[in-house]
Design a protein around this motif. Structure first.
Motif, short mmCIF file in Angstrom:
data_model
loop_
_atom_site.label_atom_id
_atom_site.label_comp_id
_atom_site.label_asym_id
_atom_site.label_seq_id
_atom_site.Cartn_x
_atom_site.Cartn_y
_atom_site.Cartn_z
N TRP A 1 0.83 -1.20 0.00
CA TRP A 1 0.00 0.00 0.00
C TRP A 1 0.86 1.25 0.00
O TRP A 1 0.59 2.21 -0.72
N LEU A 2 1.91 1.24 0.81
CA LEU A 2 2.76 2.43 0.90
C LEU A 2 3.43 2.71 -0.43
O LEU A 2 3.49 3.85 -0.88
N TRP B 1 -7.97 -0.33 1.44
CA TRP B 1 -8.92 -1.42 1.61
C TRP B 1 -8.52 -2.64 0.79
O TRP B 1 -8.85 -3.76 1.15
N LEU B 2 -7.87 -2.40 -0.32
CA LEU B 2 -7.51 -3.53 -1.19
C LEU B 2 -6.57 -4.49 -0.47
O LEU B 2 -6.91 -5.66 -0.29
N SER C 1 -13.80 -3.52 -1.95
CA SER C 1 -12.82 -2.52 -1.53
C SER C 1 -13.26 -1.15 -2.04
O SER C 1 -13.08 -0.13 -1.36
N GLY C 2 -13.88 -1.12 -3.26
CA GLY C 2 -14.37 0.16 -3.77
C GLY C 2 -15.45 0.71 -2.85
O GLY C 2 -15.44 1.88 -2.50
N SER D 1 -9.11 -11.89 3.07
CA SER D 1 -9.53 -13.10 2.35
C SER D 1 -8.68 -14.28 2.75
O SER D 1 -9.18 -15.40 2.86
N ILE D 2 -7.39 -14.01 2.92
CA ILE D 2 -6.51 -15.12 3.27
C ILE D 2 -6.89 -15.66 4.64
O ILE D 2 -7.01 -16.87 4.84
#
Lengths: 338, 255, 409, 514
Positions: free
Chosen positions: D151-152, D159-160, D285-286, D167-168
């Motif tokens: 993300w960074l 959120w993604l 996530s959207g 999910s994992i």
């Protein structure tokens, strides 16, 4: 191997096969960005500045096409390519347009299945030597060590030239222009050969530019131009006529200064057709009517782009020469807009 | 000897080996082995090295495959069906010459591993059982140490406890004391004797004849892949019948 | 060896059931392999189908016909005849030989660097061992590509260019009585010219080499049979030089040298070793030498102190301990990693393009690829070549290694 | 002992002899120098040569450093300032610092992001590398780190990565749930899953067979291509024949496994993760992002460059190649000839070719092997190839670790009734990996250095940056030493620290409880 991922990919492949065949224009529009292949760095033609923004003569073509198609000259993703990667990048669809100093040759056009959309710079291969070598013609270079940038047509031209003149030489292949200059300035080769435009550009940055001489022989024709994939004529037309619009604009006296004024309509029907106030040339291309005006609006007409990126007022200092308009004795000749 | 007689032997059959043969390549390691073990029986197998005694007991829990004949453990036929193999292995515990403790796990983890993963016992329960058996082998205080920090005798006792945690009905011992210093042999043998007194069915490959006399119901002598002689310990040691056995006994007891 | 997948297969009972494919050890591994086979075929289908589709879409085909066409470019270093009219295939062979040449030279040099540095790093001399440690650490921890670029830059900027040799106020001069010229284009060495009778000189040289081996054998026999130590080093050296020089003088100098001379733009005559070759060779050698040094050091340290002490207790002198006890054992530890270092050199030589040395990556995978645009074909050929070389090197070195092991048993 | 009568052999010590200092000989600097530098004629010569070397290198390089110019806008200005003196032009480092470290396209106002990611890398790596010093709970940080770092560096919505991680975890929960089900419940589930999976597999195989026939018909059976033509035809027919039996068999196998739970648990969990990743992730996530926007400016992969690119490639590829290497090593140990063969061929092939040719493959060939219209960006293709490359080497290291385990460990695991997966996971791998760690670290260092090769395929890592945009810019056209020296220094610092760590670890392992 992870079976699930693999079968997933297989399924995706099956799906993808169904949607294949969308036109490049639609793809670019859907993506909102033009993927444009450029060189990894040739001063004046394509180089990222200190802020990472690509600048240069080849880059301007990309921006003009982006402006024409998407209405935004910054909607370009510049993909740096090397001599090795450029054709695959284009063939595989990674880039939509290759605007990198690529010589228009028969085999590239026919055998490699590309379509050249015109010539934006007429170049030729030349030599640079140190003045104290006492050489004034390339034919006197018998036995000399010559640095060449590999992966271009220059290697073939060089071999042909020396063979044709019955003299010998020792080639020193270099991978980048900078390494050619490094070797040449250190005296590891007697002469350095590449496109004459490149020689002039690089000489400008030598410690003592006057100590070096560009020999008069131009041993090859190097028409450099943007190219696209074979088989999508609509897209090729857009690239071709965007370039022509830049050239025609100079011929017709349309500049970034008077563009807005002329776009409103003039007495000259060709300018009107070019800038969209008369006829619907844009519609025929699948674009709107002021596509050309937008392309010219990015950095001006061909002459302005030339002057600002590689012209005599810049550190590169290239004269128009062959690249002057045909009315001025050069080779630039845009087919008429009608 | 008197004690041995006291130990219960039931009529129930624990292991039946019938006409079993095994080859390593062209080398015939086990020849026509026939053996029936009653539940609660304690058998000591001895013989010179290379006589096939280790291979025999390793065949019983399918660490080695046999090519001909049949092995039946607790009514389950040892076939190529993996479910049968798993069943037999959970019935049969085994101790090795070199202990084969898992060096990256603590003693307690060594003991609870199989109950948790194979028997699906809840962790807490498995740990209680493990502590019970550690107390039984008299090293409960070592539970949080690693095997490398223990002496050989302690390690072998942990290995026995590890097998016991699976609540096996049969225990196999493959030369459990031959990698130990004399001082430590006794502590391991004591544990085994204790186990025998509880009525565990045991097959033990060992050269500890004292142990054989004390707890075994039957001593089997093997040579060149065959069972040469078997008898009750007293008779075996005092009146061996075969010349081969006599020679072996004279060498092993001679010094 | 028993692995866990290897469940025993025992006599069967009953008839075949579908569940036996999963639960019976006789069929289970077949089942798994069948599934793997299906997956492999499916992968082939996926990749091949895409390839065919992509090539058709681009109007291309797979063809190796370009290998027979004239290449049109020149190569500055060629071990076989080649000019711009030769075929692309021949250009590939020229490049291939160049790869093998630089790899061979670099392997030998790297071994020398490595052994010297490895032994000196264990030296008692504080400053020497520290310098070697610094050498090893610096070279091991910086990418070889950067070293190649730096060393090449050093060479072309520090060595004089041929024009410095020219004129009255020349700033550079040839070395060793004007026989060797070191320039930033390369090193120019005298080249022997084989006159009449030179074969005799060569024959004498070969004979004296045989003689040296015979002499060493003799001296060893003297030691074993009669317990006499016969000096070896100096007689060997004499045996090597004296007969050849004598014959050369007696026959009236049949072998003469042609010296490099500055003619026109370059030195002519003599043997030329190109700058790009030297830079790549040296860079690979010094980089890999650092790794070999570590292997050598580890090998020597691995021979336990006990071995040295035992040999000392038997009364062997330190150099005898080294040559008779430690080194033969250390070699067994050193050779396997040495093989993989040789493989690394061969593979790293593909970075030749950074200095403009025309190895096989430069010709076949470089200019030929660019001129013909045949990316798939050239890269497959390129990988095939490296794979063959790697497998051959490991094959021969493994044979060598096994023989070493056998001899020690 | 002098007071002990000689003839009296029996002796009992009654008092301890106190320890005393060693006899004083000459000590100090002079002795040290004599012993360590001039202990013989040979050593003396060596010392003198070494001293000469050191002095000449230092005296040659010192003025270059001393006269270095730190403030200039171009190489010409540098030359003017130096006015003929020998000196470095370090100004290029100041001027192009951002480019060297981050590449020329990474947004300047986001430089803090990779920096934070780098610092967090140190924090996240610490518990994994120094297991004994840091509490085990900190390993959670290590597990979170990849998502955070993604993300960074790449930006976009937080959120993604959070949902991917989610999910994992959810897949794990599904796994547990199925495992814990009552057998009859599981049988129903296994029936449904088996049916779906069998049908899906049959359909995929049908597609694959069609594809093989398509290839065969495109190759055409004449001349040299007869063999591949026949092979593809045969494979196509083979696959057609297998479609229905394979579908039935796999479905049946899943159904059969209901009792002990094995296959059905795994397949269901995989189904779950597939559905989550493929269909839920994007929209969810959207949606989350529109409710609580947690977003950073997104940066496309091709904008990564400089030393940062080397770090990204190095860490990502090593991390990915360890699991792959484990699978390959286990495959190579397998007794199933086909699986073993595939692993051997893969490992030996990858180890036999130079990385640069694999990068060429990534660059110019891979596109032909992927479905038309799939657009893998270059960095992803390069990550795939480098991961393949390093996984082969790591597999060999791990194979060494596996081979070093005593046979008794396998036997003990077997005799306790552990199955293959359990024994491998609980007994074999933990030990084999521990032995292999120093080897893996060495591979990682080598791989990190090899990331510079991406410069050859027109990616702008630090070397590509130097050879491309910096050396070919108008301002810094012929600058070499300063930039290459800087790049060398950066690599040295990183690689040297890692190799010191590896040595420390090796010493630790030697003294470990084993």
């Amino acid at each position: 191997m992870n079976k699930t991922i693999f079968f997933g990919a297989l399924a995706t492949a099956a799906l993808a096969a169904g949607i294949a065949g969308a036109s490049t224009l639609d793809e670019v529009k859907a993506r909102g960005k033009l993927n444009c292949g450029v060189n990894t760095g040739v001063p004046g033609f394509a180089e990222p500045d200190a802020n990472g923004v690509w600048q240069g003569f080849d880059v301007a073509v990309c921006r003009a096409v982006a402006a024409a198609v998407l209405g935004d000259p910054t909607a370009v993703e510049f993909v740096p390519t090397t001599g090795k990667t450029r054709f695959t990048a284009l063939a595989s669809g990674e880039i939509d347009l290759l605007a990198r100093n690529t010589t228009w040759t028969f085999s590239r056009d026919v055998d490699l299945k590309f379509e050249f959309t015109g010539v934006n710079y007429y170049d030729g291969q030349g030599f640079i030597v140190n003045r104290n070598l006492g050489v004034s013609s390339a034919k006197e270079l018998d036995g000399a060590t010559i640095c060449i940038q590999t992966g271009t047509t220059t290697e073939l031209n060089l071999a042909d030239f020396f063979r044709g003149n019955g003299i010998s030489y020792e080639p020193v292949p270099v991978e980048t222009g900078a390494e050619g200059v490094q070797q040449y300035t250190a005296g590891a080769c007697d002469a350095y050969t590449t496109d004459a435009s490149g020689l002039a550009a690089q000489r400008a940055n030598f410690e003592d530019p006057t100590a070096h001489l560009i020999l008069p022989e131009i041993i090859s024709k190097e028409p450099l131009g943007p190219l696209v994939r074979h088989g999508d004529s609509e897209w090729a037309d857009i690239a071709r006529w965007t370039l022509n619009a830049l050239i025609a604009a100079e011929e017709l006296g349309v500049t970034s200064v008077n563009l807005a004024e002329l776009a409103a309509g003039t007495d000259n029907p060709e300018i009107n057709r070019l800038l969209g106030s008369e006829g619907d040339l844009g519609g025929m291309l699948g674009l709107d009517s002021d596509w050309a005006a937008r392309a010219i609006g990015v950095a001006g007409n061909y002459g302005e782009i030339f002057a600002n990126t590689i012209g005599e007022a810049t550190p590169i200092g290239l004269a128009r020469g062959l690249n002057a308009q045909w009315i001025n004795g050069g080779l630039l000749y845009s087919p008429p807009f009608r | 000897m008197a004690e041995a007689a006291k130990l219960q032997v039931s009529d129930e059959v624990a292991i039946t080996i019938h006409n079993m043969n095994k080859w390593y390549g062209t080398f015939h390691v086990l020849r026509d082995i026939d053996l029936t073990v009653q539940r609660g029986e304690r058998i000591v197998i001895c013989g010179p090295s290379g006589s096939g005694k280790s291979t025999l007991i390793r065949c019983i829990n399918a660490l080695e495959e046999h090519q001909a004949g049949s092995i039946e453990v607790d009514g389950t036929l040892l076939s190529s069906d993996l479910k049968n193999i798993d069943k037999i292995r959970s019935e049969v515990g085994m101790c090795f010459q070199h202990f084969n403790l898992f060096p990256h796990l603590t003693i307690l983890e060594n003991l609870t591993l199989a109950p948790i993963w194979v028997r699906k016992t809840p962790k807490k329960e498995a740990e209680e059982v493990a502590m019970h058996y550690l107390e039984k082998v008299k090293i409960p205080d070592q539970a949080d140490k690693y095997p490398g920090q223990l002496s050989g005798g302690q390690q072998q006792r942990v290995a026995i406890a590890r097998s016991l945690c699976m609540k096996p009905r049969i225990m196999l011992f493959d030369e459990p004391t031959s990698a130990l210093d004399p001082e430590m042999i006794k502590e391991v043998l004591d544990t085994m004797i204790e186990l025998a007194e509880e009525g565990m069915t045991m097959l033990c490959v060992t050269h500890e004849m004292g142990f054989a006399r004390q707890v075994a119901n039957r001593v089997i002598f093997m040579d060149e892949g065959q069972i040469v002689e078997q008898n009750e310990p007293e008779a075996f040691f005092l009146t061996p019948k075969s010349d081969r056995t006599k020679l072996f006994l004279s060498q092993i007891l001679g010094h | 060896m028993t692995t866990l997948a290897d469940r025993p297969v025992t006599a069967s009972t009953g008839s075949f059931k579908l569940s036996m494919l999963l639960n019976d050890s006789r069929y289970r591994s077949l089942t798994f392999q069948f599934i793997a086979l299906i997956a492999i075929i499916a992968f082939m289908a996926f990749v091949g189908g895409n390839l065919v589709r992509n090539l058709t879409a681009a109007g291309l085909n797979i063809s190796y016909a370009f290998l027979g066409e004239p290449s049109g470019y020149d190569i500055n270093q060629r071990l076989i005849d080649y000019d711009s009219q030769s075929s692309h295939g021949r250009a590939a062979v020229v490049g291939l030989l160049n790869t093998l040449l630089v790899a061979f030279l670099a392997c030998i040099t790297a071994t020398i660097f490595g052994v010297v540095a490895g032994v000196l790093r264990l030296s008692n001399n504080w400053i020497v061992s520290k310098i070697m440690a610094v050498y090893v650490e610096i070279f091991r921890n910086v990418p070889v590509l950067i070293w190649i670029l730096i060393i090449f830059s050093i060479m072309i900027n520090v060595a004089p260019s041929p024009r410095d040799f020219r004129g009255d106020d020349a700033t550079a001069s040839m070395m060793f009585f004007d026989t060797i010229a070191v320039t930033n284009r390369g090193v120019y060495l005298p080249k022997p010219i084989w006159g009449d009778g030179s074969m005799i000189v060569v024959a004498v040289l070969l004979a004296s080499i045989v003689g040296i081996f015979a002499y060493r054998r003799y001296s060893r026999k003297q030691l074993f049979d009669h317990g006499k130590m016969v000096p070896v080093l100096w007689p060997s050296i004499a045996l090597f030089f004296v007969p050849v020089i004598l014959v050369q003088l007696i026959l009236g100098n049949p072998i003469t040298l042609s010296y490099p001379e500055l003619k026109g733009f370059n030195f002519r005559g003599g043997i030329t070793i190109l700058g790009s070759l030297i830079a790549l060779w040296f860079a690979l050698a010094i980089y890999t030498g650092a790794f070999i040094a570590e292997n050598v050091r580890a090998g020597i340290l691995a021979i336990s102190k006990g071995q040295t002490e035992a040999a000392g207790a038997l009364g062997l002198r330190p150099n005898q301990i080294m040559s008779l006890v430690v080194l033969p054992q250390a070699l067994r530890v050193i050779i396997p990693p040495l093989i993989s270092q040789y493989l690394n050199i061969t593979k790293n030589s593909s970075l030749a393009i950074a200095v403009g040395y025309m190895d096989v990556t430069g010709t076949l995978g470089g200019i030929t690829l660019l001129q013909t645009g045949r990316a798939i074909e050239t890269i497959l050929l390129l990988m095939l070549f490296y794979l063959t070389v790697s497998l051959l090197i490991s094959f021969f070195m493994n044979i060598f290694n096994n023989r070493m092991k056998l001899q020690e048993r | 002992m002098s007071d002990t009568p000689a003839q009296n052999v029996a002796f009992v010590r009654t008092s301890e002899i106190p320890p005393s200092p060693p006899p004083t000989r000459e000590t100090g600097a002079i002795k040290w120098i004599r012993e360590n530098l001039f202990s013989g004629w040979f050593n003396t010569i060596l010392t003198l040569i070494a001293l000469y070397l050191v002095i000449s290198i230092v005296s040659g390089a010192a003025p270059w450093f001393y006269n270095g110019v730190w403030e200039a806008d171009s190489i010409r200005e540098c030359r003017d300032i130096l006015a003929g003196k020998t000196g470095a032009c370090f100004a290029v480092l100041v001027d192009r610092w951002d480019h060297l470290v981050f590449g020329f396209k990474y947004p300047q106002d986001a430089y803090w992001r990779p920096l934070v990611a780098f610092l967090l890398l140190l924090v996240a790596a610490a518990p994994a590398l120094f297991g004994k010093i840091f509490p085990r709970k900190m390993l959670i940080l290590t597990a979170i780190y990849p998502f955070l770092a993604y993300w960074l560096i790449w930006g976009g919505t937080l959120w993604l990565p959070v949902l991917v991680a989610g999910s994992i975890v959810a897949t794990g929960l599904v796994f547990r749930l199925v495992e814990g089900m009552a057998v009859n419940m599981r049988q129903i589930l296994a029936g449904v899953v088996g049916l779906l999976f069998g049908l899906g597999l049959a359909w995929l195989l049908f597609k694959g067979a069609a594809e093989l026939v398509f290839i065969a018909s495109n190759i055409g059976g004449s001349g040299l291509s007869v063999i591949p033509y026949a092979v593809f035809w045969a494979a196509g027919i083979f696959t057609y024949v297998c479609v229905i039996p394979m579908g039935i068999f796999v479905g049946y196998a899943i159904y059969q496994s209901a009792e002990d739970g094995g296959l059905v648990t795994i397949v269901t969990a995989l189904f779950a993760i597939y559905i989550m990743l493929a269909y839920l992730l994007g929209p969810v996530s959207g949606a989350f992002n529109s409710i609580i926007p947690l977003e950073l400016q997104a940066v496309p992969s091709r904008d990564m460059g400089g030393f940062m690119l080397c770090m990204i490639l190095g860490t990502v590829c090593v991390t990915l190649s360890v699991p792959l290497g484990i699978v390959l090593a286990l495959g190579r140990q397998s007794h199933m000839p086909l699986i073993k063969g595939v692993c051997v061929v893969f490992i030996e092939f990858v180890r036999g070719v130079p990385l640069i040719t694999l990068l060429f493959v990534a660059n110019v060939m891979l596109a032909y092997f992927l479905p038309p219209e799939t657009s893998f960006d270059l960095i992803l293709r390069v990550i795939i190839m480098i991961t393949m490359f390093s996984s082969a080497y790591i597999a060999e290291v791990i194979r060494g670790g596996l081979a070093a385990l005593p046979k008794g460990q396998y036997e003990a695991a077997n005799s306790l009734g552990l199955n293959y997966v359990q024994a491998t996971r609980l007994i074999i791998l933990p030990q084999a990996l521990k032995i292999s760690i120093p080897g893996i670290v060495n591979v990682a260092v080598g791989l990190f250095k090899d990331t510079t090769l991406v410069s050859v395929i027109s990616m702008f890592d630090i070397v590509g940056m130097i050879r491309g945009p910096i050396q070919q810019s108008t301002d810094w056209i012929s600058i070499y030493w300063e930039v290459y020296g800087f790049a060398a220094l950066l690599f040295f610092v990183v690689c040297y620290s890692i190799s010191q760590y590896s040595q420390w670890l090796e010493r630790q392992l030697q003294t470990d409880h084993r």
